[in-house]
Design a protein around this motif. Sequence first.
Motif, mmCIF file in Angstrom:
data_model
loop_
_atom_site.group_PDB
_atom_site.id
_atom_site.type_symbol
_atom_site.label_atom_id
_atom_site.label_comp_id
_atom_site.label_asym_id
_atom_site.label_seq_id
_atom_site.Cartn_x
_atom_site.Cartn_y
_atom_site.Cartn_z
ATOM 1 N N MET A 42 33.244 -3.678 6.692
ATOM 2 C CA MET A 42 31.877 -3.295 6.424
ATOM 3 C C MET A 42 31.681 -1.835 6.836
ATOM 4 O O MET A 42 32.039 -1.441 7.936
ATOM 5 N N LYS A 43 31.102 -1.053 5.954
ATOM 6 C CA LYS A 43 30.834 0.352 6.252
ATOM 7 C C LYS A 43 29.606 0.468 7.140
ATOM 8 O O LYS A 43 28.637 -0.271 6.986
ATOM 9 N N LYS A 44 29.659 1.406 8.073
ATOM 10 C CA LYS A 44 28.541 1.682 8.966
ATOM 11 C C LYS A 44 28.005 3.068 8.658
ATOM 12 O O LYS A 44 28.786 3.996 8.422
ATOM 13 N N ILE A 45 26.676 3.195 8.673
ATOM 14 C CA ILE A 45 26.063 4.488 8.413
ATOM 15 C C ILE A 45 24.964 4.772 9.431
ATOM 16 O O ILE A 45 24.432 3.843 10.054
ATOM 17 N N ALA A 46 24.650 6.037 9.593
ATOM 18 C CA ALA A 46 23.500 6.485 10.378
ATOM 19 C C ALA A 46 22.617 7.282 9.433
ATOM 20 O O ALA A 46 23.117 8.044 8.600
ATOM 21 N N ILE A 47 21.324 7.105 9.555
ATOM 22 C CA ILE A 47 20.401 7.778 8.658
ATOM 23 C C ILE A 47 19.468 8.669 9.472
ATOM 24 O O ILE A 47 18.719 8.178 10.327
ATOM 25 N N LEU A 48 19.523 9.947 9.201
ATOM 26 C CA LEU A 48 18.629 10.911 9.823
ATOM 27 C C LEU A 48 17.429 11.081 8.902
ATOM 28 O O LEU A 48 17.590 11.232 7.694
ATOM 29 N N GLY A 49 16.245 11.032 9.463
ATOM 30 C CA GLY A 49 15.041 11.109 8.636
ATOM 31 C C GLY A 49 14.773 9.786 7.938
ATOM 32 O O GLY A 49 14.341 9.756 6.791
ATOM 33 N N SER A 50 15.025 8.694 8.635
ATOM 34 C CA SER A 50 14.965 7.367 8.012
ATOM 35 C C SER A 50 13.566 6.946 7.578
ATOM 36 O O SER A 50 13.431 6.073 6.732
ATOM 37 N N THR A 51 12.524 7.562 8.114
ATOM 38 C CA THR A 51 11.166 7.152 7.756
ATOM 39 C C THR A 51 10.601 7.945 6.579
ATOM 40 O O THR A 51 9.546 7.610 6.059
ATOM 41 N N GLY A 52 11.301 8.978 6.149
ATOM 42 C CA GLY A 52 10.872 9.757 4.988
ATOM 43 C C GLY A 52 11.266 9.075 3.693
ATOM 44 O O GLY A 52 11.971 8.053 3.681
ATOM 45 N N SER A 53 10.840 9.629 2.588
ATOM 46 C CA SER A 53 11.088 8.980 1.292
ATOM 47 C C SER A 53 12.584 8.851 0.983
ATOM 48 O O SER A 53 13.035 7.800 0.511
ATOM 49 N N ILE A 54 13.359 9.874 1.267
ATOM 50 C CA ILE A 54 14.800 9.799 1.003
ATOM 51 C C ILE A 54 15.464 8.812 1.956
ATOM 52 O O ILE A 54 16.336 8.032 1.561
ATOM 53 N N GLY A 55 15.052 8.800 3.221
ATOM 54 C CA GLY A 55 15.596 7.848 4.186
ATOM 55 C C GLY A 55 15.311 6.409 3.797
ATOM 56 O O GLY A 55 16.184 5.541 3.892
ATOM 57 N N VAL A 56 14.081 6.143 3.359
ATOM 58 C CA VAL A 56 13.704 4.787 2.933
ATOM 59 C C VAL A 56 14.542 4.369 1.723
ATOM 60 O O VAL A 56 15.034 3.241 1.651
ATOM 61 N N GLN A 57 14.727 5.282 0.777
ATOM 62 C CA GLN A 57 15.557 4.972 -0.391
ATOM 63 C C GLN A 57 17.014 4.740 0.011
ATOM 64 O O GLN A 57 17.684 3.859 -0.537
ATOM 65 N N ALA A 91 17.211 7.761 12.871
ATOM 66 C CA ALA A 91 16.507 8.849 13.547
ATOM 67 C C ALA A 91 15.302 9.247 12.703
ATOM 68 O O ALA A 91 15.365 9.241 11.473
ATOM 69 N N ALA A 92 14.217 9.566 13.399
ATOM 70 C CA ALA A 92 12.986 9.959 12.712
ATOM 71 C C ALA A 92 12.270 11.026 13.529
ATOM 72 O O ALA A 92 12.607 11.260 14.697
ATOM 73 N N GLY A 93 11.259 11.626 12.919
ATOM 74 C CA GLY A 93 10.495 12.664 13.587
ATOM 75 C C GLY A 93 9.378 12.119 14.454
ATOM 76 O O GLY A 93 9.436 12.168 15.679
ATOM 77 N N ARG A 94 8.350 11.554 13.805
ATOM 78 C CA ARG A 94 7.168 11.108 14.552
ATOM 79 C C ARG A 94 6.636 9.749 14.114
ATOM 80 O O ARG A 94 5.716 9.239 14.740
ATOM 81 N N ASN A 95 7.151 9.184 13.054
ATOM 82 C CA ASN A 95 6.580 7.965 12.489
ATOM 83 C C ASN A 95 7.021 6.735 13.287
ATOM 84 O O ASN A 95 7.940 6.004 12.912
ATOM 85 N N LEU A 96 6.328 6.507 14.367
ATOM 86 C CA LEU A 96 6.638 5.426 15.299
ATOM 87 C C LEU A 96 6.609 4.055 14.626
ATOM 88 O O LEU A 96 7.520 3.253 14.786
ATOM 89 N N HIS A 97 5.574 3.791 13.853
ATOM 90 C CA HIS A 97 5.399 2.458 13.272
ATOM 91 C C HIS A 97 6.485 2.125 12.243
ATOM 92 O O HIS A 97 7.021 1.018 12.231
ATOM 93 N N GLU A 98 6.815 3.096 11.394
ATOM 94 C CA GLU A 98 7.855 2.862 10.390
ATOM 95 C C GLU A 98 9.218 2.691 11.050
ATOM 96 O O GLU A 98 9.988 1.808 10.672
ATOM 97 N N LEU A 99 9.516 3.517 12.045
ATOM 98 C CA LEU A 99 10.803 3.393 12.724
ATOM 99 C C LEU A 99 10.898 2.055 13.448
ATOM 100 O O LEU A 99 11.946 1.411 13.422
ATOM 101 N N GLU A 100 9.814 1.621 14.060
ATOM 102 C CA GLU A 100 9.822 0.317 14.724
ATOM 103 C C GLU A 100 10.147 -0.794 13.728
ATOM 104 O O GLU A 100 10.971 -1.671 14.004
ATOM 105 N N SER A 101 9.545 -0.752 12.556
ATOM 106 C CA SER A 101 9.829 -1.751 11.519
ATOM 107 C C SER A 101 11.294 -1.704 11.098
ATOM 108 O O SER A 101 11.938 -2.745 10.922
#
Length: 68
Positions: free
Chosen positions: A1-16, A32-42
């Motif tokens: 299984m491949k493992k990835i890390a996503i920087l900017g995961s709460t932005g539109s490209i990160g979500v996609q 990793a995210a900037g300030r979007n606490l609620h989206e990152l928590e989800s």
Amino acid sequence: MKKIAILGSTGSIGVQTLQVAEERGYRVAGLAAGRNLHELESQILRWKPRVAALYDESAAATLAIRLK
């Protein structure tokens, strides 16, 4: 299984990117995210990464308390 890390995961490209990861069966090892606490928590609850980070220190402290 491949493992990835996503920087900017709460932005539109990160979500996609998370959608593609799900379709391809990748394991999300880090988020990793900037300030979007609620989206990152989800995302953390959904993907259960080994590592997650928020740039905003106050939001990161709040997130750490909420996830205990």
